[in-house]
Scaffold this motif. Structure first.
Motif, mmCIF file in Angstrom:
data_model
loop_
_atom_site.group_PDB
_atom_site.id
_atom_site.type_symbol
_atom_site.label_atom_id
_atom_site.label_comp_id
_atom_site.label_asym_id
_atom_site.label_seq_id
_atom_site.Cartn_x
_atom_site.Cartn_y
_atom_site.Cartn_z
ATOM 1 N N SER A 124 0.645 -1.122 0.066
ATOM 2 C CA SER A 124 -0.173 0.230 -0.035
ATOM 3 C C SER A 124 0.879 1.221 -0.069
ATOM 4 C CB SER A 124 -1.003 -0.139 1.183
ATOM 5 O OG SER A 124 -0.256 -0.101 2.496
ATOM 6 N N PRO A 126 3.554 4.185 -1.608
ATOM 7 C CA PRO A 126 3.711 4.634 -2.900
ATOM 8 C C PRO A 126 5.043 4.187 -3.737
ATOM 9 C CG PRO A 126 4.067 6.217 -1.409
ATOM 10 C CD PRO A 126 3.730 4.989 -0.305
ATOM 11 N N ASP A 129 6.308 5.970 -9.104
ATOM 12 C CA ASP A 129 5.342 6.823 -9.951
ATOM 13 C C ASP A 129 4.389 7.481 -9.159
ATOM 14 O OD1 ASP A 129 3.730 4.622 -9.277
ATOM 15 O OD2 ASP A 129 3.264 3.911 -11.327
ATOM 16 N N ARG A 131 1.858 6.248 -7.367
ATOM 17 C CA ARG A 131 0.626 5.313 -6.886
ATOM 18 C C ARG A 131 1.164 4.239 -6.048
ATOM 19 N NH1 ARG A 131 -1.233 2.131 -10.874
ATOM 20 N NH2 ARG A 131 0.460 2.177 -12.186
ATOM 21 N N PRO A 132 0.022 3.521 -5.327
ATOM 22 C CA PRO A 132 0.382 2.344 -4.453
ATOM 23 C C PRO A 132 0.917 1.400 -5.277
ATOM 24 C CG PRO A 132 -1.789 3.159 -4.022
ATOM 25 C CD PRO A 132 -1.356 3.839 -5.311
ATOM 26 N N TRP A 133 1.942 0.616 -4.596
ATOM 27 C CA TRP A 133 2.465 -0.509 -5.440
ATOM 28 C C TRP A 133 1.470 -1.411 -5.937
ATOM 29 C CZ3 TRP A 133 7.521 -1.428 -6.958
ATOM 30 C CH2 TRP A 133 8.498 -0.541 -6.412
ATOM 31 N N ASP A 225 -4.763 -4.429 -7.548
ATOM 32 C CA ASP A 225 -4.733 -2.939 -7.342
ATOM 33 C C ASP A 225 -6.127 -2.379 -7.250
ATOM 34 O OD1 ASP A 225 -2.155 -2.883 -8.478
ATOM 35 O OD2 ASP A 225 -2.801 -3.552 -10.389
ATOM 36 N N TYR A 227 -6.619 -0.353 -4.518
ATOM 37 C CA TYR A 227 -6.565 0.843 -3.566
ATOM 38 C C TYR A 227 -7.521 2.092 -3.926
ATOM 39 C CZ TYR A 227 -2.989 -1.802 -1.345
ATOM 40 O OH TYR A 227 -2.130 -2.789 -0.775
ATOM 41 N N THR A 228 -7.572 2.250 -5.408
ATOM 42 C CA THR A 228 -8.239 3.327 -6.037
ATOM 43 C C THR A 228 -9.312 2.784 -6.730
ATOM 44 O OG1 THR A 228 -6.482 3.106 -7.971
ATOM 45 C CG2 THR A 228 -6.012 4.590 -6.385
#
Ligand SMILES: CC(=O)SCCNC(=O)CCNC(=O)[C@H](O)C(C)(C)COP(=O)(O)OP(=O)(O)OC[C@H]1O[C@@H](n2cnc3c(N)ncnc32)[C@H](O)[C@@H]1OP(=O)(O)O
Ligand SMILES: N[C@@H](CCO)C(=O)O
Length: 387
Positions: A124, A126, A129, A131-133, A225, A227-228
């Motif tokens: 989780s 960053p 880039d 964004r979270p891994w 992926d 988280y978002t």
């Protein structure tokens, strides 16, 4: 499993000046340790470790104790809830003033593990880039986790551990510490390996397999992926099922039969869509973990446990164990069906001069290390006193 294995000549020590102490949150402090090359070949460009300490380091540095937590544990080994912690310490009865690991006497350090979700770099966190891994987080091994803890030790200016202690997944790291610590010029005088093993075997891998599948098959996992995700939802159902499978292995069949047996849950009728009490108990533990833990970390840490083989690139387990020079305490729980006493006995057989195996009597299985403080406390205190 592992990409072509390569033996690290020395665990990575950050170049001078690479480390800086970060900010803090509640009792937790953070150390930024720089980049790490991982055993399986990938690179983490920036590793941060969250840790807590208790007590004071002696002027000669001789009283430092490293406590290593298990799969879903964290750095909050003792102390009340609050200050960033939802619950009190998970080894409250073991660590504190006047307790077996006496913080009036010892300087106790507890890091959060690499790959976890309690402030140390994990899925989780960053990625470069921003964004979270997420699903891109690399495969990490037990040795990678210890390499990060070695770097934290250097960064804290600690050159010797009076004791490195841990249970379950923490115990896996204790055993790696016994070999990687001295390789990194850190003296490890005493180790205590509780309810653990030198090599994760077929039974443990088998129990992990459906846990990993339960998470990955949850449609909300989204290859890690989530988280978002537009609906903001992660694979809570899959994580809950994984925990229920795991929790069954953490307790003994005897306990589940005798404590719950065929009792229905409250006013529910198991023959009309209701649950048995033991089903409700597992639902409770599954849901509780899903509310406090990250599914990606559960996957990463479970896979790191599966990597654990003290004998890899060391001529086999027995050869590796014979290279341990620390004074060693090994503790097993008699009803532990996940890390059975036979695996602890193997440690005692091959670690030179290890104390005789100590067996904790418990109905609670593997979780005995989190329950049977009346037994484990005196065992650890006696071991420390006997030095
Ligand atoms: C180093 C580390 O591993 S740190 C992480 C440690 N913590 C955890 O693993 C969290 C999960 N908890 C546990 O595994 C255990 O609670 C332990 C090992 C900490 C303690 O074991 P025990 O004292 O035997 O607890 P037990 O297994 O009975 O669980 C108690 C919980 O089950 C609930 N419960 C018991 N029976 C039922 C039932 N029939 N239906 C629903 N819930 C039930 C209790 O209400 C209690 O809930 P709470 O924890 O939310 O207060
Ligand atoms: N209850 C422990 C069991 C694994 O050792 C945990 O969640 O970490």
């Amino acid at each position: 499993m592992l990409a072509p294995s390569r033996t690290r000549e020395k665990p990575p020590v950050p170049a001078s000046g690479a480390w800086r102490e970060g900010d803090s949150a509640g009792r937790r402090r953070f150390a930024d340790l720089g980049a790490f090359d991982l055993e399986a070949g990938e690179r983490l460009p920036a590793v941060r470790v969250a840790y807590e300490t208790w007590g004071e380091l002696a002027p000669d540095g001789s009283n430092a104790v490293l406590v290593l937590h298990a799969l879903t544990g964290d750095s909050h080994v003792t102390g009340p809830a609050g200050e960033g912690h939802a619950t009190g310490g998970w080894w409250e009865e073991m660590v504190g003033p006047g307790r077996p690991i006496d913080t009036d006497r010892y300087f106790v350090v507890v890091p959060n593990v690499l790959g976890g979700c309690q402030g140390t770099t994990g899925p989780s966190s960053p990625a470069p880039d921003g964004r979270p891994w997420g699903g891109r987080f690399p495969f990490v091994t037990t040795r990678d986790q210890v390499a990060v803890e070695v770097a934290l030790t250097h960064a804290l200016g600690i050159t010797s551990w009076e004791l490195v202690i841990g249970a379950s997944m923490g115990g896996l790291r204790v055993l790696e510490w016994a070999l990687l610590g001295p390789e990194a010029d850190i003296e490890v005088r005493n180790i205590a390996a509780i309810a653990t093993t030198a090599q994760v075997g077929g039974d443990q891998i088998a129990w992990s397999h459906p846990q990993l599948a339960a998470i990955r098959m949850d449609p909300r996992f989204r290859d890690g992926d989530y988280y978002t995700a537009p609906d903001g939802e992660g694979p809570h159902a899959g994580l809950s099922v994984a925990r229920q499978i795991a929790h069954t292995t953490y307790r003994s069949a005897f306990e589940l039969d005798n404590r719950f047996g065929r009792l229905p849950q409250g006013g529910e009728d198991p023959f009309a869509g209701g649950r048995f009490a033991v089903q409700s108990y597992l639902d409770h533990h599954g849901d509780k973990l899903a509310r406090r833990f990250d599914a990606n970390s559960y996957v990463v840490l479970t896979e790191s446990m599966l990597s654990h083989d003290l004998g890899r690139d060391r001529g086999g387990v027995e050869n590796a164990l014979t290279q341990i020079t620390a004074r060693s305490l090994v503790v097993a729980v008699d009803s532990d069906r996940l890390f059975p006493p036979s695996q602890s006995a193997r440690l005692v057989t091959w670690i030179p001069g290890a104390d005789p195996l100590r067996i904790v009597t418990s109905d609670h299985g593997h979780d005995g290390f989190l329950v049977e403080f009346d037994q484990i406390g005196p065992i650890v205190a006696e071991f420390l006193a006997g030095e």
